[in-house]
Design a protein around this motif. Structure first.
Motif, PDB file in Angstrom:
ATOM      1  N   GLY A 112       0.801  -1.231   0.000  1.00 18.89           N
ATOM      2  CA  GLY A 112       0.000   0.000   0.000  1.00 18.89           C
ATOM      3  C   GLY A 112       0.823   1.266   0.000  1.00 18.89           C
ATOM      4  O   GLY A 112       0.333   2.343  -0.360  1.00 18.89           O
ATOM      5  N   LEU A 113       2.089   1.151   0.378  1.00 17.01           N
ATOM      6  CA  LEU A 113       2.954   2.330   0.464  1.00 17.01           C
ATOM      7  C   LEU A 113       3.096   3.036  -0.877  1.00 17.01           C
ATOM      8  O   LEU A 113       3.112   4.277  -0.954  1.00 17.01           O
ATOM      9  CB  LEU A 113       4.322   1.875   1.002  1.00 17.01           C
ATOM     10  N   ILE A 114       3.136   2.262  -1.939  1.00 14.52           N
ATOM     11  CA  ILE A 114       3.348   2.846  -3.274  1.00 14.52           C
ATOM     12  C   ILE A 114       2.231   3.808  -3.670  1.00 14.52           C
ATOM     13  O   ILE A 114       2.427   4.706  -4.493  1.00 14.52           O
ATOM     14  CB  ILE A 114       3.486   1.718  -4.329  1.00 14.52           C
ATOM     15  N   ASN A 115       1.055   3.644  -3.066  1.00 19.69           N
ATOM     16  CA  ASN A 115      -0.061   4.521  -3.459  1.00 19.69           C
ATOM     17  C   ASN A 115       0.068   5.928  -2.881  1.00 19.69           C
ATOM     18  O   ASN A 115      -0.572   6.859  -3.376  1.00 19.69           O
ATOM     19  CB  ASN A 115      -1.391   3.909  -3.017  1.00 19.69           C
ATOM     20  N   LEU A 116       0.871   6.101  -1.839  1.00 10.88           N
ATOM     21  CA  LEU A 116       0.911   7.399  -1.163  1.00 10.88           C
ATOM     22  C   LEU A 116       1.454   8.535  -2.033  1.00 10.88           C
ATOM     23  O   LEU A 116       0.857   9.618  -2.069  1.00 10.88           O
ATOM     24  CB  LEU A 116       1.673   7.296   0.155  1.00 10.88           C
ATOM     25  N   SER A 152       7.621  -2.341  -8.341  1.00 15.00           N
ATOM     26  CA  SER A 152       6.184  -2.079  -8.454  1.00 15.00           C
ATOM     27  C   SER A 152       5.991  -0.729  -9.121  1.00 15.00           C
ATOM     28  O   SER A 152       6.721   0.229  -8.827  1.00 15.00           O
ATOM     29  CB  SER A 152       5.533  -2.051  -7.069  1.00 15.00           C
ATOM     30  N   LEU A 153       5.009  -0.663  -9.986  1.00 17.28           N
ATOM     31  CA  LEU A 153       4.760   0.558 -10.750  1.00 17.28           C
ATOM     32  C   LEU A 153       3.297   0.955 -10.636  1.00 17.28           C
ATOM     33  O   LEU A 153       2.414   0.091 -10.725  1.00 17.28           O
ATOM     34  CB  LEU A 153       5.101   0.311 -12.231  1.00 17.28           C
ATOM     35  N   ARG A 154       3.040   2.234 -10.441  1.00 22.50           N
ATOM     36  CA  ARG A 154       1.664   2.726 -10.387  1.00 22.50           C
ATOM     37  C   ARG A 154       1.575   4.017 -11.178  1.00 22.50           C
ATOM     38  O   ARG A 154       2.551   4.772 -11.258  1.00 22.50           O
ATOM     39  CB  ARG A 154       1.229   3.027  -8.937  1.00 22.50           C
ATOM     40  N   SER A 155       0.383   4.287 -11.712  1.00 20.67           N
ATOM     41  CA  SER A 155       0.211   5.528 -12.478  1.00 20.67           C
ATOM     42  C   SER A 155      -1.223   6.008 -12.355  1.00 20.67           C
ATOM     43  O   SER A 155      -2.074   5.314 -11.813  1.00 20.67           O
ATOM     44  CB  SER A 155       0.553   5.288 -13.951  1.00 20.67           C
ATOM     45  N   GLY A 176       3.966  -4.703 -12.305  1.00 23.99           N
ATOM     46  CA  GLY A 176       5.177  -5.047 -11.576  1.00 23.99           C
ATOM     47  C   GLY A 176       6.101  -5.892 -12.421  1.00 23.99           C
ATOM     48  O   GLY A 176       5.702  -6.443 -13.457  1.00 23.99           O
ATOM     49  N   CYS A 177       7.358  -5.985 -11.995  1.00 23.63           N
ATOM     50  CA  CYS A 177       8.332  -6.827 -12.681  1.00 23.63           C
ATOM     51  C   CYS A 177       9.522  -7.030 -11.746  1.00 23.63           C
ATOM     52  O   CYS A 177       9.548  -6.486 -10.642  1.00 23.63           O
ATOM     53  CB  CYS A 177       8.798  -6.172 -13.988  1.00 23.63           C
ATOM     54  N   SER A 178      10.473  -7.816 -12.191  1.00 27.43           N
ATOM     55  CA  SER A 178      11.724  -7.984 -11.447  1.00 27.43           C
ATOM     56  C   SER A 178      12.837  -7.319 -12.236  1.00 27.43           C
ATOM     57  O   SER A 178      12.730  -7.174 -13.460  1.00 27.43           O
ATOM     58  CB  SER A 178      12.043  -9.466 -11.270  1.00 27.43           C
ATOM     59  N   ALA A 179      13.901  -6.931 -11.562  1.00 25.32           N
ATOM     60  CA  ALA A 179      15.044  -6.334 -12.267  1.00 25.32           C
ATOM     61  C   ALA A 179      16.316  -6.609 -11.471  1.00 25.32           C
ATOM     62  O   ALA A 179      16.272  -6.732 -10.247  1.00 25.32           O
ATOM     63  CB  ALA A 179      14.841  -4.834 -12.439  1.00 25.32           C
ATOM     64  N   THR A 180      17.425  -6.700 -12.193  1.00 28.69           N
ATOM     65  CA  THR A 180      18.710  -6.942 -11.542  1.00 28.69           C
ATOM     66  C   THR A 180      19.658  -5.800 -11.856  1.00 28.69           C
ATOM     67  O   THR A 180      19.661  -5.307 -12.983  1.00 28.69           O
ATOM     68  CB  THR A 180      19.369  -8.233 -12.102  1.00 28.69           C
TER      69      THR A 180
END
Ligand code: 5GP
Length: 330
Positions: free
Chosen positions: A246-250, A274-277, A300-304
């Motif tokens: 939920g933090l990403i929504n702030l 995580s990505l939001r728009s 969302g996705c993973s990345a290195t």
């Protein structure tokens, strides 16, 4: 072994369910409210029809959801030896995303609303326009002639509430509210559900929110926010990664901010992203480029790699999407 076929319908899924008795219900790794709600609403409906059901998940259910009926009966496992008469996979763009081995040996009924679903089932019922997989489960329950019991309604409502970002995302339709209305008619209390899911915080979680937000970076235009958390920060705040739900929504509550990218360190150099728009900013286009997926406003996705380098890359890609969306707006 399941053979891949073309897209099917809700009626196809219902027909295959009617003729079978023993089911395994699976969803995606790191389950969210739509994964858990869809699985459990389906499980309650099938049990109502006298069927045997095993609900599986590779990862534990987030603590905030564990208070709801049926959640503690979910079998946390990464392997299934007996796939029953059918495996219902919900809310999962591909079979690997379940994180559960052995499902591929069963007759798979694939029910999903994600763009880019790989149609891995013997039956593939996909509705990209559904605001949550829970909306599809609601329709399927009705198609099967099962009454909307309190438990089914509760889990459908949880699925919709969480997968629309508390009714924020652009995939909401009149149907979304009509289904929610019927859930409330069936006894669901929106304030009680919201309190359980969103107001059950710990002090560690609040401190972690504060620490992550104080490290937030904005791009030059002020439209894109970047936040991150590593293991050390979580430990220092006595919080866990679960606590960042939920933090990403702030950041999106700030009027000018159109998109957020949130990096969570899983292991050194290994990140969950995580990505939001908002509105027309297609964040899914960015997640897809990195092998992930989701929806236009939540993906969302993973990345290195090193956080600084990843930040530069993601910022560039997201900015392209923001520019594209704003070019088309008034
Ligand atoms: P979250 O950022 O909350 O983990 O996920 C947001 C949305 O993106 C959810 O619909 C989730 O299923 C989807 N998503 C997240 N990570 C991945 C991924 O690695 N692959 C795919 N296909 N979808 C993802």
């Amino acid at each position: 072994m399941t053979t891949v076929t073309e897209a099917g319908t809700r009626a196809d899924a219902a027909q295959e369910i009617r003729t079978r008795q023993r089911f395994v219900i699976a969803s995606h790794v790191r389950p969210d409210g739509d994964a858990v709600g869809s699985q459990l609403a389906m499980a309650y409906a099938l049990r109502h029809l006298g069927k045997e059901v095993r609900v599986v998940s590779r990862d534990p259910v987030p603590a905030a959801l564990s208070v709801f009926p049926g959640v503690l009966d979910i079998d946390i496992t990464d392997r299934v030896d007996d796939p029953g008469d059918a495996v219902i996979v919900m809310e999962s763009g591909d079979l690997l995303r379940t994180g559960v081995a052995g499902l591929e040996r069963g007759f798979i009924i694939n029910i999903d609303h994600h763009v880019g679903n790989t149609m891995f089932g013997a039956v593939n019922w996909l509705e990209i326009s559904a605001a949550a997989c829970g909306e599809m489960v609601f329709d399927l329950v009705r198609e099967l002639g099962v009454p909307l019991t309190y438990e089914i309604a509760l889990h459908v409502y949880i699925a919709i509430l969480t997968d629309t970002g508390s009714f924020h995302y652009s995939n909401i339709t009149p149907r979304t509210f009509d289904i929610c209305r019927q859930c409330v008619d069936a006894g669901v209390s929106p304030p009680a559900v919201a309190r359980s899911i969103f107001d059950g915080s710990t002090l560690g979680r609040l401190k972690l929110f504060a620490a992550v937000l104080s490290g937030m970076q904005l791009d030059d235009t002020g439209r894109l926010a970047t936040i991150s958390v590593d293991q050390q920060l979580a430990t220092d705040c006595a919080g866990t990664y679960d606590d960042t739900e939920g933090l990403i929504n702030l950041p999106l509550t700030v009027k000018e901010i159109q998109a957020v990218v949130f990096f969570r360190e899983i292991a050194p150099g290994d990140w969950r992203v995580s990505l939001r728009s908002k509105g027309d900013v297609n964040i899914n286009a960015v997640a897809s480029e990195f092998g992930g997926g989701g929806h236009k406003n939540a993906s969302g996705c993973s990345a290195t790699g090193q956080l600084e380098e990843l930040t530069v890359i993601f910022r560039r890609k997201i900015t392209e999407q923001i520019d594209k969306a704003l070019a088309g707006s008034w």
